[in-house]
Scaffold this motif. Structure first.
Motif, short mmCIF file in Angstrom:
data_model
loop_
_atom_site.label_atom_id
_atom_site.label_comp_id
_atom_site.label_asym_id
_atom_site.label_seq_id
_atom_site.Cartn_x
_atom_site.Cartn_y
_atom_site.Cartn_z
N ARG A 1 6.58 92.50 56.37
CA ARG A 1 5.75 91.48 56.99
C ARG A 1 6.56 90.69 58.02
O ARG A 1 7.74 90.40 57.82
CB ARG A 1 5.20 90.55 55.91
N LEU A 2 5.91 90.35 59.13
CA LEU A 2 6.58 89.63 60.21
C LEU A 2 7.14 88.31 59.70
O LEU A 2 6.45 87.55 59.02
CB LEU A 2 5.60 89.38 61.35
N ASP A 3 8.39 88.04 60.02
CA ASP A 3 9.05 86.80 59.63
C ASP A 3 8.70 85.72 60.66
O ASP A 3 9.28 85.68 61.75
CB ASP A 3 10.56 87.02 59.56
N TYR A 4 7.78 84.85 60.30
CA TYR A 4 7.31 83.84 61.26
C TYR A 4 8.39 82.82 61.60
O TYR A 4 8.44 82.32 62.72
CB TYR A 4 6.06 83.14 60.72
N ALA A 5 9.23 82.52 60.63
CA ALA A 5 10.30 81.56 60.90
C ALA A 5 11.24 82.11 61.96
O ALA A 5 11.63 81.41 62.91
CB ALA A 5 11.06 81.25 59.62
N LYS A 6 11.62 83.39 61.82
CA LYS A 6 12.53 84.00 62.78
C LYS A 6 11.84 84.19 64.13
O LYS A 6 12.43 83.98 65.19
CB LYS A 6 13.03 85.35 62.26
N PHE A 7 10.55 84.58 64.09
CA PHE A 7 9.82 84.77 65.34
C PHE A 7 9.75 83.46 66.12
O PHE A 7 9.98 83.42 67.33
CB PHE A 7 8.41 85.29 65.05
N SER A 8 9.43 82.38 65.42
CA SER A 8 9.37 81.08 66.08
C SER A 8 10.72 80.68 66.64
O SER A 8 10.81 80.16 67.77
CB SER A 8 8.88 80.02 65.08
N GLN A 9 11.77 80.96 65.87
CA GLN A 9 13.11 80.63 66.35
C GLN A 9 13.49 81.47 67.55
O GLN A 9 14.15 80.99 68.49
CB GLN A 9 14.13 80.83 65.22
N ASP A 10 13.06 82.74 67.56
CA ASP A 10 13.33 83.61 68.72
C ASP A 10 12.67 83.06 69.97
O ASP A 10 13.26 83.09 71.07
CB ASP A 10 12.83 85.02 68.45
N LEU A 11 11.45 82.57 69.84
CA LEU A 11 10.77 81.97 70.99
C LEU A 11 11.52 80.75 71.50
O LEU A 11 11.60 80.52 72.72
CB LEU A 11 9.34 81.58 70.62
N GLU A 12 12.06 79.98 70.58
CA GLU A 12 12.80 78.78 70.99
C GLU A 12 14.09 79.16 71.72
O GLU A 12 14.39 78.61 72.78
CB GLU A 12 13.12 77.92 69.76
N THR A 13 14.86 80.07 71.13
CA THR A 13 16.18 80.40 71.70
C THR A 13 16.07 81.31 72.92
O THR A 13 16.78 81.12 73.91
CB THR A 13 17.07 81.08 70.65
N MET A 14 15.16 82.29 72.87
CA MET A 14 15.07 83.28 73.94
C MET A 14 14.19 82.83 75.10
O MET A 14 14.31 83.35 76.22
CB MET A 14 14.54 84.61 73.40
N VAL A 15 13.32 81.85 74.85
CA VAL A 15 12.39 81.43 75.91
C VAL A 15 12.54 79.94 76.23
O VAL A 15 13.00 79.58 77.31
CB VAL A 15 10.93 81.74 75.50
N ARG A 16 12.17 79.07 75.31
CA ARG A 16 12.13 77.65 75.64
C ARG A 16 13.50 77.11 76.00
O ARG A 16 13.70 76.52 77.06
CB ARG A 16 11.53 76.84 74.50
N ASN A 17 14.47 77.29 75.11
CA ASN A 17 15.81 76.73 75.35
C ASN A 17 16.50 77.38 76.55
O ASN A 17 17.28 76.74 77.25
CB ASN A 17 16.68 76.88 74.11
N LYS A 18 16.19 78.65 76.76
CA LYS A 18 16.86 79.40 77.83
C LYS A 18 16.31 79.08 79.21
O LYS A 18 17.06 79.01 80.20
CB LYS A 18 16.76 80.90 77.55
N TYR A 19 14.99 78.87 79.30
CA TYR A 19 14.37 78.78 80.62
C TYR A 19 13.85 77.38 80.98
O TYR A 19 13.56 77.11 82.15
CB TYR A 19 13.22 79.78 80.74
N GLN A 20 13.67 76.51 80.00
CA GLN A 20 13.17 75.18 80.32
C GLN A 20 14.23 74.38 81.07
O GLN A 20 15.40 74.41 80.73
CB GLN A 20 12.75 74.44 79.06
N SER A 21 13.80 73.68 82.12
CA SER A 21 14.73 72.92 82.96
C SER A 21 13.98 71.76 83.61
O SER A 21 12.82 71.50 83.30
CB SER A 21 15.33 73.83 84.04
N GLU A 22 14.65 71.10 84.51
CA GLU A 22 14.01 70.00 85.23
C GLU A 22 12.89 70.51 86.13
O GLU A 22 11.98 69.75 86.49
CB GLU A 22 15.05 69.26 86.09
N LYS A 23 12.95 71.80 86.49
CA LYS A 23 11.94 72.37 87.37
C LYS A 23 10.80 73.05 86.63
O LYS A 23 9.69 73.16 87.16
CB LYS A 23 12.59 73.37 88.32
N VAL A 24 11.08 73.50 85.41
CA VAL A 24 10.09 74.29 84.66
C VAL A 24 9.99 73.77 83.23
O VAL A 24 11.00 73.50 82.58
CB VAL A 24 10.46 75.79 84.65
#
Length: 784
Positions: free
Chosen positions: A196-219
């Motif tokens: 079964r999909l690990d929702y905790a890890k999936f959510s963390q992946d979105l944070e580390t691979m997407v939000r934390n990596k790409y969020q900036s003053e411009k985006v």
């Protein structure tokens, strides 16, 4: 109370319990060693316990709507469990080279996040996002991103034109052109592990691979969807643990102030904590985990354990004060309290287990988790605690406190015992009758389901709800999607009869309050027919000509019909998922289906997150009263078996009913809907509250059996058990009261409800129970 009465066995103690008590005391060392080994083993198992959550566990799998959804799940890609990642440009619009380059990178990053259904993923940079227009040469179209895109001004202008022609404005492109959405449908089974999909890890992946990596003053990056919600709730588990520690600390301090003994306090806390460790270890052995909705159950088990421990250490301390040796005191404590304690715990456990009548796997698992914890308490608190007390004893300070306490005149209990007299009893009964009437009246306004927009499990100002509000405010299609499956014969979804029926249904649904907009195969057909007629708005309509219809549907996306053309989803975008909104939509669809369904045409409910929630609300509405009947039925049966008296059973049960009625009124007044997160509280409140009544009436009955009058017997019952009940009710109410400040709203809601139930059950046991005892005793004498 004399020494003789306190320290000798009586006929009501039976033969089995004294025999068990003797055997326990003889084998106390090996038994404690066995408990210690078991605790180490279960502690090791508990250390491997992981958070567990699943979209399918939230589904009422036997409800007709969900059966329809699961049967066609593979044909409804993107309309089930998915997340939406909003990429917002803080400077300018989306038609810049920098933004599009970043959007492409994020799309590629999301594509490789484990758990994403890559075949159904959609963004401006996926090939399934297309545009179409009619020219003098016929229909032309292609991917929204131009084939020769290079970030130049020319290709950016072309991209803007393609977006305008794509029909995606308000869907994956914001109405103000300042953000776009990446839609990522999820697979429930991890393709790499088969688990079964690990929702905790999936959510963390979105944070580390997407939000934390790409969020900036411009985006700015915003993420919504069931998986992200569950991930945020699991992240909040650390806060749940913090509140558990706070409640543990409050309980420890108040327990010490009550007993004035470090040894008694430590023994009670130790055995209740051991129960939690055993419970967590057993969950791991059963292959279960703790989902966000059952994370609070361990504290409830701890609370029930403390409730019973207080009775045991109170009785043990009294016997030590009466100069009985530790082993004999522990033995007699076991003999006197094991029966009412076992009946109370059995009532708790079976009451919790009745939650399994609700056909929602997450609630059924919660019932199993709670019942397992209560079963463990029979061993840790009724058996282990007396054994531990034989070694710890009590401190000299505690003995001195007991001497002072026993020599006091218990003025407050003497005053309270007056409730068992005619005047005060009638006053209490009158007040409770009024409270019953008030509770029943306001309880009628109780709602089923969510009463607030966004995710009601979190505070309105949480990041998730802010992200959800942004999506709702800037896009024409909301995150609350209700899907109706229009079915016909194979290869007939392009027939005029089917298309016209869907067109009529869609038009009716768009007039239903709460429906923001609708989308189906009909929209594609109308646009194509309009395009084939020089774009004239007059031709934005369905056609009776089969060849024209077939041609108009030739470029329809696969998400709007299945492979054999026997089903087309009608997607309703709702303003919100409030209970009233869902009820109105369900009623409208049901009425339409009853009038128009035939052998060759069916409108079946329901898919989409709003469809699933509508089915869940229906199941909860139908199961709520059924669950209460089961809970009360079990508790009544056990009380009858234990006391063998309808009058005594009524004295214990009626105060619990008043608590349930007032609890429902409180939920209505505070705007707390009955849903997956709050429904179990109703059963838990009944299960925990019955303990108070059983202990008090057991003590009252023993004194009545000695020939004492009702008031005098109740006074002695208050001295022996009333203090423990009052302490337990106040302590547990204060402990869970700290939850009200939790940033996780459903924990705060549970805190409010449990605080009320702990406190009010205590009041009912101390005031309402003796008044009922007076009433029923008086009526018995009158009938005699």
């Amino acid at each position: 109370m004399t020494k003789h009465e306190s320290t000798t066995l009586s006929a009501e103690d039976g033969r089995l319990r004294p025999l068990l008590g003797t055997l326990m005391m003889r084998a106390r060392v090996p038994l404690i060693a066995l408990f210690a080994i078991a605790t180490l083993f279960f502690g090791w198992q508990a250390s491997q316990l992981k958070p567990d959550a699943s979209f399918e566990k939230m589904l009422p799998t036997l409800h007709p709507y969900i059966l329809n959804f699961l049967e066609r799940q593979d044909e409804l890609k993107g309309l089930g469990n998915s997340v939406r990642i909003i990429v917002e440009s803080r400077q300018g619009d989306i038609f810049t080279k920098e933004y599009q380059q970043l959007l492409q990178e994020i799309t590629d990053e999301v594509f490789y996040v484990n758990g994403v259904d890559r075949s159904a993923m959609q963004s401006l940079w996926t090939p399934n996002t297309r545009w179409m227009e009619v020219t003098e040469e016929g229909f032309v179209g292609g991917a929204v991103i131009p084939d020769d895109y290079d970030g130049s001004e020319r290709t950016l202008v072309k991209l803007r034109e393609n977006v305008l022609k794509s029909g995606q404005i308000g869907r994956i492109v914001a109405n103000d052109f300042k953000s776009t959405i990446i839609v990522a449908p999820l697979v429930e089974i991890d393709p790499n592990t088969g688990e079964r999909l690990d929702y905790a890890k999936f959510s963390q992946d979105l944070e580390t691979m997407v939000r934390n990596k790409y969020q900036s003053e411009k985006v700015s990056i915003r993420i919504t969807g069931f998986a992200k919600l569950i991930g945020d709730l699991i992240d909040g588990a650390t806060l749940v643990g913090l509140f558990f520690l706070v409640a543990f600390g409050i309980t420890a301090v108040m327990l010490f102030l009550y007993s004035r003994c470090v040894w008694l306090t430590g023994a009670a806390l130790l055995c209740s904590t051991v129960a939690v460790v055993w419970q967590m270890g057993l969950l791991k052995l059963m292959g279960l985990g703790l989902d966000p909705y059952s994370m609070l159950v361990p504290f409830l088990v701890f609370a029930v354990g403390v409730s019973h421990s207080v009775q045991i250490i109170n009785r043990f301390g009294t016997l030590i004060y009466l100069e009985m040796p530790r082993i004999e005191a522990a033995k007699l404590t076991f003999i006197r309290l094991s029966k009412p304690g076992f009946v109370a715990l059995l009532s708790d456990g079976v009451g919790f287990f009745t939650l399994r009548v609700i056909d929602i796997p997450v609630i059924q698992e919660l019932a199993l988790v709670a019942a397992t914890g209560i079963a463990v308490l029979v061993l840790t608190n009724l058996l282990l605690l007396p054994l531990v007390l034989t070694f710890t004893g009590i401190s000299s300070r505690c003995v001195s406190y007991r001497v002072e306490k026993e020599n006091s005149n218990f003025r407050h209990w003497r005053i309270l015992s007056g409730v068992a007299q005619r005047g005060p009893a009638l006053s209490v009964l009158a007040v409770c009758t009024v409270l019953f009437a008030v509770g029943i009246y306001f309880g009628k306004f109780q709602k089923i389901g969510d009463l607030d927009p966004g995710a009601p499990e979190l505070r309105p100002d949480s990041r998730y709800n802010q992200d959800n509000a942004f999506l709702t405010n800037n896009y024409s299609t909301s995150t609350d999607v209700f899907v109706v499956m229009a079915s016909t014969d194979v290869q007939q979804c392009g027939s005029y009869e089917f298309i016209s029926a869907v067109n009529y249904f869609q038009g009716v649904m768009e007039t239903v309050p709460g429906v923001q907009s609708a989308m189906s195969l009909v929209d594609v057909s109308k646009l194509a027919i309009q395009g084939m007629n020089e774009g004239s708005p007059k031709w934005h309509e369905t056609s009776r000509n089969r060849y024209i219809l077939n041609n108009s549907l030739s470029s329809a996306p696969s998400t709007l019909r299945n492979t054999d053309c026997s089903m087309a989803p009608v997607i309703l975008f709702l303003d919100d998922h409030k209970a009233d909104t869902l009820d109105g939509v369900v009623q409208a669809v049901t009425e339409f289906a009853e009038q128009h369904n035939s052998d060759s045409l069916q409108f079946d409910l329901a898919a989409g997150n709003a469809g699933v929630e509508a089915a869940t609300n229906i199941v909860i509405r139908n199961a709520q009263n059924k669950m209460l009947w089961w809970v009360y039925g079990v508790v009544i049966a056990l009380c009858l078996i234990n006391f063998r008296s309808l009058r005594i059973t009524a004295c214990i049960i009626i105060p619990l009913v008043l608590t349930s009625v007032l609890g429902q009124a409180l939920m209505a007044a505070l705007g707390i809907g009955v849903k997956v997160a709050t429904l179990p509280v109703i059963a838990l409140g009944v299960g925990i509250g019955v303990d108070y009544g059983i202990y008090i009436y057991s003590a009252l009955q023993s004194h009545l059996a000695k020939g004492e009058g009702l008031q005098e017997a109740y006074f002695h019952a208050l001295k022996s058990s009333g203090t423990a009940v009052a302490f337990t009710g106040l302590t547990l109410a204060v402990g869970v009261g700290t939850w009200i400040f939790s940033p996780i709203k459903f924990q705060a809601d549970m805190g409010i409800m449990l605080t009320f139930m702990f406190f009010w059950n205590m009041i009912g046991a101390l005031l309402f129970l003796p008044a009922l005892a007076w009433l029923l005793t008086s009526s018995k004498k009158a009938s005699d």
